[in-house]
Motif scaffolding. Structure first.
Motif, PDB file in Angstrom:
ATOM      1  N   THR A  39      -2.695 -15.849   4.698  1.00 27.30           N
ATOM      2  CA  THR A  39      -2.492 -16.294   3.316  1.00 27.30           C
ATOM      3  C   THR A  39      -2.627 -15.165   2.297  1.00 27.30           C
ATOM      4  OG1 THR A  39      -4.827 -16.906   3.216  1.00 27.30           O
ATOM      5  CG2 THR A  39      -3.256 -18.644   3.772  1.00 27.30           C
ATOM      6  N   LEU A  40      -3.151 -14.041   2.753  1.00 27.72           N
ATOM      7  CA  LEU A  40      -3.343 -12.905   1.834  1.00 27.72           C
ATOM      8  C   LEU A  40      -2.268 -11.831   1.997  1.00 27.72           C
ATOM      9  CD1 LEU A  40      -7.213 -12.398   2.060  1.00 27.72           C
ATOM     10  CD2 LEU A  40      -5.921 -13.459   0.205  1.00 27.72           C
ATOM     11  N   GLU A  41      -1.322 -12.017   2.917  1.00 28.17           N
ATOM     12  CA  GLU A  41      -0.324 -10.973   3.164  1.00 28.17           C
ATOM     13  C   GLU A  41       0.493 -10.647   1.914  1.00 28.17           C
ATOM     14  OE1 GLU A  41       1.663 -10.420   7.121  1.00 28.17           O
ATOM     15  OE2 GLU A  41       1.055 -12.519   7.371  1.00 28.17           O
ATOM     16  N   ALA A  42       0.867 -11.680   1.146  1.00 33.04           N
ATOM     17  CA  ALA A  42       1.639 -11.425  -0.072  1.00 33.04           C
ATOM     18  C   ALA A  42       0.815 -10.620  -1.072  1.00 33.04           C
ATOM     19  CB  ALA A  42       2.091 -12.744  -0.703  1.00 33.04           C
ATOM     20  N   LEU A  43      -0.482 -10.932  -1.146  1.00 26.19           N
ATOM     21  CA  LEU A  43      -1.371 -10.207  -2.058  1.00 26.19           C
ATOM     22  C   LEU A  43      -1.550  -8.760  -1.603  1.00 26.19           C
ATOM     23  CD1 LEU A  43      -2.965 -11.051  -4.601  1.00 26.19           C
ATOM     24  CD2 LEU A  43      -4.953 -11.422  -3.123  1.00 26.19           C
ATOM     25  N   ALA A  44      -1.442  -8.537  -0.292  1.00 22.10           N
ATOM     26  CA  ALA A  44      -1.604  -7.185   0.261  1.00 22.10           C
ATOM     27  C   ALA A  44      -0.323  -6.360   0.188  1.00 22.10           C
ATOM     28  CB  ALA A  44      -2.073  -7.260   1.715  1.00 22.10           C
ATOM     29  N   ALA A  45       0.813  -6.980  -0.170  1.00 19.28           N
ATOM     30  CA  ALA A  45       2.100  -6.278  -0.147  1.00 19.28           C
ATOM     31  C   ALA A  45       2.115  -4.991  -0.978  1.00 19.28           C
ATOM     32  CB  ALA A  45       3.213  -7.224  -0.591  1.00 19.28           C
ATOM     33  N   PRO A  46       1.554  -4.968  -2.217  1.00 20.76           N
ATOM     34  CA  PRO A  46       1.545  -3.703  -2.973  1.00 20.76           C
ATOM     35  C   PRO A  46       0.785  -2.590  -2.264  1.00 20.76           C
ATOM     36  CG  PRO A  46       1.119  -5.547  -4.433  1.00 20.76           C
ATOM     37  CD  PRO A  46       1.044  -6.080  -3.038  1.00 20.76           C
ATOM     38  N   LEU A  47      -0.334  -2.947  -1.618  1.00 20.78           N
ATOM     39  CA  LEU A  47      -1.097  -1.947  -0.861  1.00 20.78           C
ATOM     40  C   LEU A  47      -0.275  -1.418   0.300  1.00 20.78           C
ATOM     41  CD1 LEU A  47      -3.595  -0.418   0.146  1.00 20.78           C
ATOM     42  CD2 LEU A  47      -4.355  -2.554   1.231  1.00 20.78           C
ATOM     43  N   ILE A  48       0.355  -2.314   1.048  1.00 26.15           N
ATOM     44  CA  ILE A  48       1.156  -1.900   2.197  1.00 26.15           C
ATOM     45  C   ILE A  48       2.305  -1.000   1.752  1.00 26.15           C
ATOM     46  CG2 ILE A  48       2.676  -2.749   4.034  1.00 26.15           C
ATOM     47  CD1 ILE A  48       0.818  -5.305   4.007  1.00 26.15           C
ATOM     48  N   GLY A  49       2.964  -1.376   0.653  1.00 24.21           N
ATOM     49  CA  GLY A  49       4.053  -0.555   0.125  1.00 24.21           C
ATOM     50  C   GLY A  49       3.586   0.822  -0.308  1.00 24.21           C
ATOM     51  N   ALA A  50       2.414   0.879  -0.953  1.00 19.87           N
ATOM     52  CA  ALA A  50       1.882   2.168  -1.400  1.00 19.87           C
ATOM     53  C   ALA A  50       1.541   3.068  -0.218  1.00 19.87           C
ATOM     54  CB  ALA A  50       0.639   1.945  -2.266  1.00 19.87           C
ATOM     55  N   LEU A  51       0.975   2.482   0.833  1.00 16.90           N
ATOM     56  CA  LEU A  51       0.637   3.265   2.029  1.00 16.90           C
ATOM     57  C   LEU A  51       1.898   3.788   2.706  1.00 16.90           C
ATOM     58  CD1 LEU A  51      -2.130   0.947   3.537  1.00 16.90           C
ATOM     59  CD2 LEU A  51      -2.483   3.133   2.378  1.00 16.90           C
ATOM     60  N   GLN A  52       2.927   2.948   2.792  1.00 18.92           N
ATOM     61  CA  GLN A  52       4.189   3.376   3.403  1.00 18.92           C
ATOM     62  C   GLN A  52       4.860   4.452   2.561  1.00 18.92           C
ATOM     63  OE1 GLN A  52       6.015  -0.496   3.722  1.00 18.92           O
ATOM     64  NE2 GLN A  52       5.420  -0.740   5.868  1.00 18.92           N
ATOM     65  N   SER A  53       4.796   4.320   1.240  1.00 15.20           N
ATOM     66  CA  SER A  53       5.370   5.338   0.366  1.00 15.20           C
ATOM     67  C   SER A  53       4.644   6.672   0.514  1.00 15.20           C
ATOM     68  CB  SER A  53       5.316   4.882  -1.098  1.00 15.20           C
ATOM     69  OG  SER A  53       6.189   3.794  -1.318  1.00 15.20           O
ATOM     70  N   ALA A  54       3.371   6.597   0.914  1.00 12.59           N
ATOM     71  CA  ALA A  54       2.592   7.819   1.140  1.00 12.59           C
ATOM     72  C   ALA A  54       2.834   8.406   2.532  1.00 12.59           C
ATOM     73  CB  ALA A  54       1.104   7.539   0.947  1.00 12.59           C
ATOM     74  N   GLY A  55       3.771   7.810   3.281  1.00  9.92           N
ATOM     75  CA  GLY A  55       4.140   8.360   4.575  1.00  9.92           C
ATOM     76  C   GLY A  55       3.287   7.911   5.738  1.00  9.92           C
ATOM     77  N   ARG A  56       2.503   6.830   5.557  1.00 10.57           N
ATOM     78  CA  ARG A  56       1.656   6.350   6.645  1.00 10.57           C
ATOM     79  C   ARG A  56       2.342   5.179   7.376  1.00 10.57           C
ATOM     80  NH1 ARG A  56      -3.144   9.316   5.968  1.00 10.57           N
ATOM     81  NH2 ARG A  56      -2.821  10.517   4.054  1.00 10.57           N
ATOM     82  N   SER A  57       2.051   5.068   8.659  1.00 11.14           N
ATOM     83  CA  SER A  57       2.556   3.957   9.466  1.00 11.14           C
ATOM     84  C   SER A  57       1.547   2.817   9.366  1.00 11.14           C
ATOM     85  CB  SER A  57       2.721   4.403  10.920  1.00 11.14           C
ATOM     86  OG  SER A  57       3.175   3.340  11.718  1.00 11.14           O
ATOM     87  N   VAL A  58       1.998   1.658   8.880  1.00  6.74           N
ATOM     88  CA  VAL A  58       1.082   0.558   8.576  1.00  6.74           C
ATOM     89  C   VAL A  58       1.297  -0.600   9.550  1.00  6.74           C
ATOM     90  CG1 VAL A  58       0.274  -1.040   6.802  1.00  6.74           C
ATOM     91  CG2 VAL A  58       1.135   1.216   6.144  1.00  6.74           C
ATOM     92  N   HIS A  59       0.201  -1.129  10.079  1.00  8.85           N
ATOM     93  CA  HIS A  59       0.243  -2.256  11.007  1.00  8.85           C
ATOM     94  C   HIS A  59      -0.629  -3.368  10.426  1.00  8.85           C
ATOM     95  CE1 HIS A  59       1.908   0.561  14.007  1.00  8.85           C
ATOM     96  NE2 HIS A  59       1.068   1.411  13.438  1.00  8.85           N
ATOM     97  N   VAL A  60      -0.012  -4.487  10.089  1.00 13.81           N
ATOM     98  CA  VAL A  60      -0.750  -5.617   9.523  1.00 13.81           C
ATOM     99  C   VAL A  60      -1.194  -6.537  10.663  1.00 13.81           C
ATOM    100  CG1 VAL A  60      -0.679  -7.569   7.939  1.00 13.81           C
ATOM    101  CG2 VAL A  60       0.572  -5.467   7.386  1.00 13.81           C
ATOM    102  N   ILE A  61      -2.487  -6.786  10.757  1.00 17.25           N
ATOM    103  CA  ILE A  61      -3.058  -7.646  11.796  1.00 17.25           C
ATOM    104  C   ILE A  61      -3.775  -8.791  11.094  1.00 17.25           C
ATOM    105  CG2 ILE A  61      -4.543  -7.752  13.820  1.00 17.25           C
ATOM    106  CD1 ILE A  61      -4.369  -4.699  13.995  1.00 17.25           C
ATOM    107  N   THR A  62      -3.407 -10.017  11.413  1.00 17.30           N
ATOM    108  CA  THR A  62      -4.007 -11.164  10.742  1.00 17.30           C
ATOM    109  C   THR A  62      -4.962 -11.917  11.654  1.00 17.30           C
ATOM    110  OG1 THR A  62      -2.154 -12.610  11.331  1.00 17.30           O
ATOM    111  CG2 THR A  62      -2.009 -11.444   9.230  1.00 17.30           C
ATOM    112  N   VAL A  63      -5.974 -12.498  11.033  1.00 12.91           N
ATOM    113  CA  VAL A  63      -6.931 -13.367  11.738  1.00 12.91           C
ATOM    114  C   VAL A  63      -7.032 -14.674  10.944  1.00 12.91           C
ATOM    115  CG1 VAL A  63      -8.256 -11.460  12.701  1.00 12.91           C
ATOM    116  CG2 VAL A  63      -8.891 -12.388  10.472  1.00 12.91           C
TER     117      VAL A  63
END
Length: 356
Positions: A210-234
């Motif tokens: 339920t928080l993935e949409a809220l995390a989208a700006p963070l994920i985008g910023a990390l990817q823009s910084a050249g990092r490989s991002v893996h989202v794992i949900t519980v």
């Protein structure tokens, strides 16, 4: 003062004009000013006078622009090669527009203004310049495969986040060589990447579905910084703090695979913070951890102090470790999603600390 930097074809001039209009600031295209002063195209300056003369003209133009009040300026692809130019950018907000070579060449075509086209190994030139772009940048925005209007939208958001950062608060947790900052502010996603170790390549973001949409700006910023991002949900709820969930997370981290220099980011409330902290502390004998608590209770309690835990049948939090984070980011923007009862619960904790 906002400076756009990047390789040819990154979209600096086009995005810069849109950005300047939206922010009601003057726009300066450094290459256009150089051509106006020299009275001839950049290619002719290179051919008649040489690159050294062009770089001196460029450095003068940039330094004058950066001392003339608030503007949006688009720099030429090689401008950061000049030490004085890099120093002049110290007081500016620098946004690196990242583009891959194929996209860059598609955009520039056979533009006669660009003297490097056809005369140098562009792949090698891009590889040479990227480290400098990244080192100077305050923010990185990926432009490959995206319309320029969309890129401009993101730059507006990134610039707003950075400007908000000037009003952020910081609390230093003093623990000797394990000390870290707790940053309190709004829209902090763009600044979290700056806390990542340079050698970290894979980033595991542990959160709730339920928080993935809220995390989208963070994920985008990390990817823009050249990092490989893996989202794992519980799953949500206290039952997620179990041996079974911890084992599943550890197996998922191994399948990526994460290595000793990679980072876990806990994005959620106290359950996510405790569980993600526990697996970060035990995987490969300890990975770096960043806490991004999204509930008020987690922001004032669970995410601070290095507490991690899972529950046993015999009781809550009976298995755990002390694992201090690299940093904690208390983003007040995330609190808007909280139900009133949960917000009141967190405020009660704040009152309790005040009384203590």
């Amino acid at each position: 003062m906002i400076a756009l930097v990047g390789f040819m074809g990154a979209g600096k001039s086009t995005v810069g004009r849109v950005l300047a209009e939206r922010m009601d600031l003057p726009f300066i295209d450094a290459d256009e000013v150089i051509e106006s002063r020299a009275g001839k195209p950049i290619a002719a300056i290179f051919e008649d006078d040489g690159e050294d003369v062009f770089r001196r003209l460029e450095a003068d133009v940039v330094q004058q622009a950066l001392t003339g009040g608030d503007v949006v300026i688009a720099l030429g692809g090689g401008a950061l090669g000049d030490e004085n130019t890099r120093e002049a950018l110290a007081g500016a907000m620098v946004v690196y527009l990242d583009v891959d070579l194929e996209e860059a060449l598609k955009r520039v075509g056979d533009d006669a203004r660009r003297p490097k086209l056809g005369s140098v190994d562009l792949k090698a030139l891009l590889s040479e310049r990227v480290p400098t772009y990244r080192a100077v940048a305050d923010a990185i925005v990926t432009t490959t495969g995206r319309p320029l209007e969309e890129i401009a939208d993101e730059v507006v958001v990134v610039v707003g986040e950075q400007q908000d950062g000037a009003r952020d608060g910081k609390v230093r947790v003093e623990l000797g060589d394990r000390s870290y900052d707790v940053t309190i502010g709004s829209a902090l996603s763009g600044r979290i990447a700056s806390y990542l170790p340079p050698e970290a390549e894979e980033i595991a973001v542990i959160t709730h579905p339920t928080l993935e949409a809220l995390a989208a700006p963070l994920i985008g910023a990390l990817q823009s910084a050249g990092r490989s991002v893996h989202v794992i949900t519980v799953p949500e709820g206290e039952t997620s703090k179990s041996w079974a969930q911890a084992a599943g997370l550890l197996d998922r981290m191994a399948s990526i695979p994460l290595h000793r220099k990679d980072v876990v980011i806990a994005f959620g409330g106290g359950v996510v913070g405790d569980l993600a902290g526990f697996v970060a502390s035990t995987y490969a004998r300890g990975l770096s951890l960043i806490q991004v608590p999204t509930s008020l209770l987690a922001q004032v309690d669970a995410a601070i102090g290095g507490k991690t835990a899972v529950n046993l049948e015999a009781g809550k939090n009976l298995a755990g470790t002390w694992h201090q984070p690299l940093a904690v980011f208390c983003d007040t923007k995330t609190l808007r999603s909280l139900p009133e009862a949960e917000l009141r619960s967190g405020l009660a904790e704040v009152v309790k600390y005040g009384l203590i």
